[in-house]
Design an enzyme around this catalytic site. Structure first.
Site, PDB file in Angstrom:
ATOM      1  CB  ALA A  45     -24.316 -40.345  -2.112  1.00 35.74           C
ATOM      2  CE  LYS A  46     -16.179 -44.348  -4.978  1.00 39.06           C
ATOM      3  NZ  LYS A  46     -15.290 -43.317  -4.441  1.00 39.06           N
ATOM      4  CB  ALA A  47     -23.438 -39.021  -6.137  1.00 41.67           C
TER       5      ALA A  47
END
Ligand code: PPE
Length: 306
Positions: free
Chosen positions: A158-160
Site C-alpha cells: 500500500a502506498k500509505a
C-alpha cells in the site's frame, strides 16, 4: 510552501492552493492514515500525456482498501479529477499527487466508522528526483540503518503515508552521510528497495529486478521489465544480497519520480566503472521515449490530457 501547485482538486471542487486546507484534527495528521500516488504527465507530440494512469488509480484504490478507507468517488471520477488537474493548471509536464486521507471527526487510533476519507489531487512541475548530477554521474547509495518493514508489520504494497516514516528516516540517514539515496534491506538482510524507488542490477548482460517481496509493486519497475525485454535483454526477478549489487556491472533505481536513475556506488564501493552503466542508459533512453509518446508500441500506456 516551495511547491507551486496552482489549482488543487479537493473533494470534488477546484480550489487555489492557498485555500486547500485541512483540519489539524484530521486523523491522518495524527496517525499517518493516508494513501497516495505519484504519477507523471509528460509533454508529447500530441500534447501532455499521463503515464499509466489506470494502473496508478487502481493502486490508489488497493492502498485505500488495505487501510479500510472508502474513497467517496468512483474510479472514473478520480481518473477524471487527475486529468482535469493537469488540464486546469495548463501543465505540459508535471508530477501529480493524488492523496486520500482519514479526515477529522473523532480522534483516537480507531478511524472507523467516524472519519470520512477525503480526497485531493495536486500537481506541480518536478524535475530529476535525485538531481541532474545523479542522472549524469550516477547516484551514491548507502545502506540505511533502518530496514524495510516485514509484511506482517506494515503493508508495504500500500502506498500509505505512514509507511514513509521508514523511508524518511532512511533518506535522512543517507543524506547526512553524504550519499544521494538510501538502500533499504529487508529484515532478513536481503536488498529491498530505495526510500522511493525499486532497484535493478545488471551482470554479464542479464538484467535483474529485485522481486516484489516486501516492496512496493512499482509501476515503473513493471514498465522497465517490459521495455528491457523488448530491447532484447533477459530479465530475471530475484532475491539478492548487498554483495550481489557490489559485484554487479551496473545498478539502477526506478520510480515515477526517479524515472530510471543510474547508481555509481553503494556503501562507497564503485559499481562497475563507477559511472552510469551502458545498459542502464539504453533502458533510460527507451523509457523516456515511451513516456513522451515516441514509441508507438507503448501508446497504450498514455492518457492524453487535451
Ligand atoms: C518505496 C517506493 N518503492 C518504489 C517506488 C516506485 O513506484 P512507482 O512510482 O510505481 O514506479 C516508490 C515510488 N515513489 C513515489 C513517491 C516519491 C516521494 O518522494 O514521495 C514516486 O516515485 O512518485 C516508492 O515510494
Amino acid at each position: 510552501v516551495h511547491i507551486k501547485a496552482g489549482l488543487i482538486w479537493l473533494n470534488g471542487e477546484f480550489v487555489p492552493q492557498e485555500e486547500a486546507r485541512v483540519s489539524v484534527l484530521s486523523h491522518a495528521l495524527h496517525y499517518g492514515t493516508s494513501v497516495f500516488e505519484g504519477i507523471r504527465a509528460y509533454e508529447t507530440p500530441k500534447g501532455p500525456a499521463i503515464f499509466r494512469l489506470d494502473e496508478h488509480v487502481e493502486r490508489l484504490f488497493h492502498s485505500a482498501k488495505v487501510l479500510r478507507m472508502e474513497i467517496p468517488f468512483t474510479f472514473d471520477e478520480v481518473k477524471q479529477a487527475i486529468v482535469e488537474t493537469v488540464k486546469r493548471n495548463g501543465y505540459k509536464a508535471c508530477y501529480i499527487r493524488p492523496l486520500v486521507w482519514m479526515g477529522a471527526r473523532t480522534l483516537g487510533v480507531n478511524p472507523l466508522p467516524n472519519n470520512p476519507a477525503e480526497v485531493m489531487v495536486a500537481a506541480w512541475e518536478w524535475g530529476a528526483y535525485l538531481g541532474e548530477e545523479a542522472i549524469k554521474k550516477g547516484a551514491k547509495l548507502i545502506t540505511a540503518s533502518w530496514a524495510r518493514f516485514p509484511a506482517h508489520v506494515m503493508p508495504g504494497k500500500a502506498k500509505a503515508g505512514g509507511n514513509y516514516i521508514n523511508s524518511a528516516l532512511a533518506k535522512m540517514d543517507a543524506l547526512s552521510a553524504g550519499a544521494d539515496e538510501a538502500l533499504l534491506l529487508d529484515d532478513q538482510g536481503f536488498v529491498a528497495e530505495g526510500s522511493g524507488e525499486n532497484i535493478f542490477f545488471v551482470r554479464k548482460g542479464v538484467v535483474y529486478a529485485i522481486e516484489h517481496s516486501v516492496n512496493l509493486m512499482g509501476i515503473t519497475r513493471d514498465s522497465v521489465i517490459q521495455i528491457a525485454r523488448d530491447l532484447g535483454y533477459e530479465v530475471k526477478e530475484v532475491r539478492a544480497t548487498r554483495e550481489q549489487l557490489w559485484m554487479a556491472d551496473e545498478v539502477f533505481m526506478v520510480g515515477t519520480a526517479a524515472e530510471v536513475t543510474p547508481v555509481s556506488s553503494i556503501d562507497w564501493r564503485p559499481i562497475g566503472t563507477g559511472t552510469a552503466g551502458e545498459i542502464t542508459l539504453k533502458i533510460r533512453k527507451a523509457y523516456l521515449e515511451a513516456v513522451t509518446g515516441q514509441r508507438p508500441e507503448y501508446e497504450h500506456w498514455l492518457t492524453y490530457v487535451q
